[in-house]
Design an enzyme around this catalytic site. Structure first.
Site, PDB file in Angstrom:
ATOM      1  N   HIS A 485      57.670  28.926 -44.503  1.00  0.00           N
ATOM      2  CA  HIS A 485      56.962  29.661 -45.557  1.00  0.00           C
ATOM      3  C   HIS A 485      57.934  30.416 -46.458  1.00  0.00           C
ATOM      4  O   HIS A 485      59.095  30.652 -46.124  1.00  0.00           O
ATOM      5  CB  HIS A 485      55.930  30.617 -44.961  1.00  0.00           C
ATOM      6  CG  HIS A 485      56.514  31.743 -44.146  1.00  0.00           C
ATOM      7  ND1 HIS A 485      56.918  32.925 -44.702  1.00  0.00           N
ATOM      8  CD2 HIS A 485      56.748  31.854 -42.818  1.00  0.00           C
ATOM      9  CE1 HIS A 485      57.367  33.736 -43.752  1.00  0.00           C
ATOM     10  NE2 HIS A 485      57.280  33.108 -42.604  1.00  0.00           N
ATOM     11  N   CYS A 504      58.451  32.296 -37.176  1.00  0.00           N
ATOM     12  CA  CYS A 504      58.335  31.291 -38.229  1.00  0.00           C
ATOM     13  C   CYS A 504      59.643  31.202 -39.007  1.00  0.00           C
ATOM     14  O   CYS A 504      60.518  32.057 -38.889  1.00  0.00           O
ATOM     15  CB  CYS A 504      57.182  31.632 -39.167  1.00  0.00           C
ATOM     16  SG  CYS A 504      55.556  31.401 -38.410  1.00  0.00           S
TER      17      CYS A 504
END
Length: 582
Positions: A485, A504
């Site tokens: 992301h 992440c």
């Protein structure tokens, strides 16, 4: 009275070239060459064995298999179960013997396995019986073929077990990934035992047969080549640059002489005297060498390859990269990373994404070549990024961020208890109450956060400039709930060490990544996705799923034989060294 011998084949029916034994014996100078030579002698051949009588041999093999299971490890017991199936499918004939001597194929295999160190493996893990034990039993049945039948069966089974163990380790590794960390969820592709027998007993060339089991990736081959170079190296090790103050381009310092040696700008003999004089503090007319532009450019290239800021300034991190380890440390590091390549999928995909966690780097690979590269931020040591492979299915532009329960419970609740409305408003959050499997928005001030259960409430962050996921995220559904992301925290990408996330992977240039990934998509392109930024949440489904590999390699090799090392940020190297006894 003895019965007439008969031939039972294991593999293709062809003539055994007994000259292979003599050829192997004459080629002791080079184990790889020896195996290849023996393989040449075996072209178009396989082995056969005299069986007398079949029932006696079958019983001997069955007993040998049972005996081998006694005291065997869990893995070996599993191997023996499959080995027994293979033997049974071929009438429990012997595989590796002609009479009481190793047949030419077994000799070639033994020579090849003697070079296990060149595969990054330990030869001691794969003991092969040298000869059939002689037992003077006054029984015609037990004397057939020049050796005791039970001893021959025991030899054959022991040989088979070591071969199967070796090939399995060569193909899929000695360690189970989860034994190093529960968040390494790779599943190495182990060869079938029947396939091992099939390839090794029918191949025209033994070296080719073994090579067919090792990882097919270019990086594995480069590491194997680097290992061979290190094993064959002779003479003194490379000079090491001692620690000291920062070395900046243009500086005059006695350590620059050692730096030049390390980088190969001058030969050891040309520069060793000034360097040694400098180390000893001798002046004697010696002018301190200058850290010139040529050296600085070389250092910048090394820094860039290692994921460091390419400024040419030599501090502790750059110095560690320049010096590398000792020869034995480098050999150990190569072996660890070869093991990790055995855990990777055999087929990475002709078009795929590869993140190397210790390098803090992402590459999009097309037909073996990187077509896009960017820096990334990975999980901190308390929230490690997992190691696994999956497939990207879609992208989401202007995403909501659904706060994980662990973050809500461990990081947000204290602030919510102090000032719920202010905390939520300042960060663009929304509070959702979960009831009957449905979620509804609620006023954060109406919740008793001192008694509220984190499982009954969900917090999400609206799309916008402050959103923790930035403007786009890339989804490859997985049990770890991690993804790639964007991020509003752009300053972190300028740091050398970039382990700051909750697991992440944050991407420095996410829309450039999206453009690279959409190059062959018929419905979408990078320009369209960029125009969506700032609007409502949009989902982009990919027509073709893209393999994603979150990997962990602390050492890589290049086409010129150079090695790049990266920090063992999660301590996996240390665990693997201990497990492998390195």
């Amino acid at each position: 009275m003895r019965r007439a011998s008969r031939v039972v084949q294991f593999g293709l029916s062809v003539t055994v070239l007994v000259a292979a034994s003599a050829s192997v014996a004459r080629a002791q100078d080079n184990p790889i060459k020896t195996a290849a030579l023996a393989g040449d002698q075996l072209r178009g051949s396989t082995f056969h064995n005299a069986i007398e009588p079949p029932s006696a041999l079958s019983q001997a093999v069955t007993q040998a298999l049972a005996a081998a299971r006694t005291g065997a490890t869990k893995d070996d017991r599993a191997f023996l179960k499959e080995i027994a199936t293979v033997y049974g499918a071929h009438g429990n004939t012997l595989v590796w013997l002609n009479g009481d001597q190793k047949n030419p194929r077994a000799q070639a295999i033994a020579v090849r396995m003697a070079s296990a160190v060149r595969d990054g493996l330990d030869r001691n893990d794969y003991p092969l019986p040298e000869r059939v034990a002689v037992s003077f039993v006054p029984s015609d049945t037990n004397e057939i073929g020049g050796g005791n039948l039970n001893s021959r069966a025991e030899f054959d089974v022991a040989f088979s077990l070591s071969v199967v163990r070796y090939v399995t380790h060569l193909a899929s590794g000695r360690l189970r990934p989860a034994s190093i960390s529960r968040i390494i969820t790779q599943t190495p592709e182990r060869p079938e035992v029947s396939d091992i027998f099939q390839r090794l007993t029918t191949a025209q060339d033994i070296e080719t047969a073994f090579s067919s089991f090792q990882p097919p990736h270019k990086q594995y081959a480069l590491l194997k080549g680097a290992l061979a170079k290190m094993l064959d190296a002779t003479g003194p090790q490379k000079v090491r640059i001692p620690a000291g103050p920062l070395l900046r381009p243009g500086a005059a310092n006695w350590r620059v002489a050692l730096l030049r040696q390390r980088l190969g700008f001058v030969s050891r003999s040309q520069s060793s005297d000034p360097g040694l004089n400098a180390l000893r503090g001798s002046t004697g007319g010696f002018t301190r060498p200058v850290y010139d532009d040529d050296i600085a450019d070389a250092v910048r290239r090394i820094q860039a390859t290692a994921g460091l800021v390419a400024d040419g300034i030599i501090g502790p991190k750059t110095l560690a990269v320049l010096n590398g380890g000792t020869r034995s440390e480098t050999i150990s590091a190569i072996r660890l990373n070869m093991e990790r390549w055995r855990w990777m999928p055999r087929d990475l995909g002709s078009f795929h994404i590869r993140v190397n966690i210790p390098e803090f780097h992402l590459r999009v690979i097309h037909n073996g070549r990187p077509v896009h590269e960017t820096r990334v931020v990975v999980g901190k040591t308390t929230n490690k990024t997992p190691v696994f492979s999956d497939e990207m299915e879609h992208m989401i532009v202007n995403p909501y961020w659904n706060v994980p329960v662990s973050i809500l419970r461990n990081e947000m609740l204290p602030a919510l208890r102090r000032n719920p409305r202010g905390y939520v408003a300042k960060r663009g959050y929304e509070v959702l109450a979960i009831s009957g499997g449905r979620a509804r928005k609620v006023d954060p001030g109406s919740v008793n956060w001192s008694r509220a259960s984190a499982s009954r409430y969900r917090i999400r962050q609206r799309p916008g400039d402050r959103n923790a996921l930035g403007r786009i995220k890339f989804i490859f559904p997985n049990k770890h709930s991690v993804y790639l992301h964007d991020t509003p925290s752009k300053s972190l990408f300028s740091r050398d060490s970039r382990a700051f996330s909750h697991g992440c992977v944050r991407v420095q240039n996410p829309f450039d990544l999206a453009e690279a990934l959409l190059v062959s998509e018929p419905k979408w392109n990078g320009a369209q996705v960029r125009k969506m930024a700032g609007g409502k949440q949009r989902r982009i489904k990919l027509d073709e799923k893209i393999p994603v590999h979150l990997s962990y390699f602390t050492l890589t090799a290049d086409d010129r034989g150079g090695l790049s090392t990266f920090p063992d940020i999660y301590g996996y190297d240390a665990r693997m060294r201990k497990a492998l006894g390195l």
